[in-house]
Write a protein that holds these residues in place. Structure first.
Motif, PDB file in Angstrom:
ATOM      1  N   GLN A  11       1.045  -1.136   0.051  1.00  0.00           N
ATOM      2  CA  GLN A  11      -0.249   0.056  -0.163  1.00  0.00           C
ATOM      3  C   GLN A  11       0.876   1.110  -0.212  1.00  0.00           C
ATOM      4  N   SER A  12       0.745   2.002  -1.063  1.00  0.00           N
ATOM      5  CA  SER A  12       1.371   3.428  -0.942  1.00  0.00           C
ATOM      6  C   SER A  12       0.438   4.316  -2.065  1.00  0.00           C
ATOM      7  N   ASN A  13       1.114   5.653  -1.827  1.00  0.00           N
ATOM      8  CA  ASN A  13       0.456   6.455  -2.850  1.00  0.00           C
ATOM      9  C   ASN A  13       1.240   6.596  -4.298  1.00  0.00           C
ATOM     10  N   ASN A  14       2.114   5.557  -4.359  1.00  0.00           N
ATOM     11  CA  ASN A  14       2.947   5.669  -5.733  1.00  0.00           C
ATOM     12  C   ASN A  14       3.303   4.461  -5.858  1.00  0.00           C
TER      13      ASN A  14
ATOM     14  N   HIS B 146      -7.866   5.128  -4.651  1.00  0.00           N
ATOM     15  CA  HIS B 146      -7.300   6.381  -4.434  1.00  0.00           C
ATOM     16  C   HIS B 146      -5.825   5.947  -3.874  1.00  0.00           C
ATOM     17  N   ASP B 147      -5.398   4.584  -4.125  1.00  0.00           N
ATOM     18  CA  ASP B 147      -3.940   4.263  -3.869  1.00  0.00           C
ATOM     19  C   ASP B 147      -3.512   3.181  -4.591  1.00  0.00           C
TER      20      ASP B 147
ATOM     21  N   HIS C  39      -2.543   8.925   2.641  1.00  0.00           N
ATOM     22  CA  HIS C  39      -1.723   8.012   1.712  1.00  0.00           C
ATOM     23  C   HIS C  39      -2.403   7.684   0.375  1.00  0.00           C
ATOM     24  N   SER C  40      -3.269   8.661  -0.076  1.00  0.00           N
ATOM     25  CA  SER C  40      -3.869   8.499  -1.305  1.00  0.00           C
ATOM     26  C   SER C  40      -3.041   9.253  -2.429  1.00  0.00           C
ATOM     27  N   PHE C  41      -3.310   8.882  -3.709  1.00  0.00           N
ATOM     28  CA  PHE C  41      -2.678   9.540  -4.853  1.00  0.00           C
ATOM     29  C   PHE C  41      -2.590  10.988  -4.662  1.00  0.00           C
ATOM     30  N   ASP C  42      -3.734  11.648  -4.271  1.00  0.00           N
ATOM     31  CA  ASP C  42      -3.906  13.134  -4.495  1.00  0.00           C
ATOM     32  C   ASP C  42      -4.430  13.598  -3.101  1.00  0.00           C
ATOM     33  N   LYS C  43      -4.069  13.897  -2.098  1.00  0.00           N
ATOM     34  CA  LYS C  43      -4.546  14.338  -1.060  1.00  0.00           C
ATOM     35  C   LYS C  43      -5.841  15.246  -1.011  1.00  0.00           C
TER      36      LYS C  43
END
Length: 366
Positions: free
Chosen positions: A103-106, A304-305, A190-194
């Motif tokens: 799990q990550s935002n990228n 979202h991630d 931890h979403s792609f775009d907060k």
């Protein structure tokens, strides 16, 4: 085959009148975890099963044939699975792992993990024939650590329907009446775009108000406290939700909607039975949408991630990334639901999944 289950569990025992947050803790902090375990266990044969973690690992070694880990997003920077690693080492049994996710935002595979989680990866890699992971990104994360006995399987909850898969009599949007929504206010960080994620989550809630849609909570403590009608802190929960939606709708409207339409399910069968009553389900909760698809209800995941997007793409799940979504428009979301492609993808993935289970010495249920 006698199985000792680690990770997600399919059910739990609750006391009469037990606090809902206490019950939430027994699910591992997310009711969706129960769908993971249920999906895994529904597809295998066993004559003994326990997830009583108070059993000494040495007793597990004597009484069971294998440890099965119903995994989730274990590969996250702040999670520490050192305790599970130690338990597995002490039990000294073959291990099967299904549904391990990063799990990550990228999509950078070089994720910093806690030492205990690094140890967990090493321990299961040494004991499993092949580690079942949620998507190709998780496979890359493990490859960077020198772990290559890996199979991309997606989530076990996807395979609950067995060889028959999922059937979707999708109706025209004009006939859609009852919506169920899901979202989480605690994943924004931890979403792609907060900023975009925060705005879209508020819009999802706003759609709930405008459609009188049910909101199904999975880990959101205020919502879960409110959904449990016997909870004593419902006023605090209402205040928290009303504050979050202060710029979305008048407080009185938010309070009425939240009191009437927020729900939580601590029983998988209850969840699956109820979700059949909806015409469309959408939101950022993978398992909230998966429950709908398992019962033939069109659903769309708003990803979202990496955890959700990587898995949805691999499984052929209807989804849209928050990066590609400007606003919540129910008709547009519904138009993105391509159920035919999901059914075709399932027919290809299910046989591969059963081969994976068999390769890991698990007996596949006919």
């Amino acid at each position: 085959m006698k199985i000792f289950l680690l990770g997600a569990t399919p059910s739990f025992s609750a006391q009469v009148g037990e606090d809902p947050i206490s019950k939430l803790a027994k699910t591992g902090g997310n009711t969706g975890n129960q769908l993971i375990a249920r999906g895994l266990l529904d597809r295998i044969v066993y004559d003994g099963l326990s997830w009583d973690h108070s059993i000494d690992p040495r007793a597990v070694h004597e009484r069971f044939d294998m440890i099965v880990v119903a995994a989730a997003n274990f590969l996250f920077p702040t999670f520490d699975f050192g305790g599970m690693a130690q338990y597995i080492e002490r039990a000294d049994l073959p291990v099967a792992v299904v549904g391990l996710g990063a799990q990550s935002n990228n999509y950078d595979p070089n994720i910093n993990l806690m030492p205990g989680t690094e140890r967990f990866v090493k321990v299961v890699a040494e004991r499993a024939v092949s580690i079942g992971v949620r998507g190709p990104h998780t496979q890359e994360v493990l490859a960077l650590r020198g772990v290559h006995n890996v199979t991309v399987t997606g989530c076990p909850s996807y395979y609950m329907g067995g060889p028959h898969g999922m059937n979707f009599p999708q109706r025209p949007f004009e006939e859609v009446r009852r919506l169920s929504i899901n979202a989480s206010r605690d994943v924004v960080a931890h979403s792609f775009d907060k900023e975009r994620m925060l705005r879209l989550v508020r819009e999802i809630y706003g759609t709930g108000l405008s459609w009188n849609a049910d909101f199904v909570a999975q880990s959101e403590q205020a919502e879960i406290s409110l959904a449990d009608k016997q909870a004593r802190n419902s006023e605090e929960a209402l205040k928290e939700i009303a504050t979050f939606l202060a710029n979305v709708a008048p407080e009185a409207d938010v309070r009425k909607w939240a009191a009437d339409h927020v729900r939580v399910f601590f029983d998988v069968d209850d969840w699956l039975d109820t979700v059949q009553n909806y015409d469309f389900v959408f939101g950022s909760r993978f398992h909230g949408c998966m429950a709908a698809l398992q019962r033939g209800v069109p659903a769309l995941v708003i990803c979202h991630d990496t955890r959700t997007e990587d898995m949805c793409r691999f499984l052929g799940m209807p989804f849209v990334s928050i990066v590609d979504l400007d606003k919540i428009d129910v008709a547009q979301l519904y138009s993105r639901v391509g159920l035919g492609s999901l059914a075709r993808r399932y027919q290809g993935l299910y046989p591969a999944y059963t081969r994976f289970l068999s390769a890991n010495k698990l007996i596949v249920k006919n």
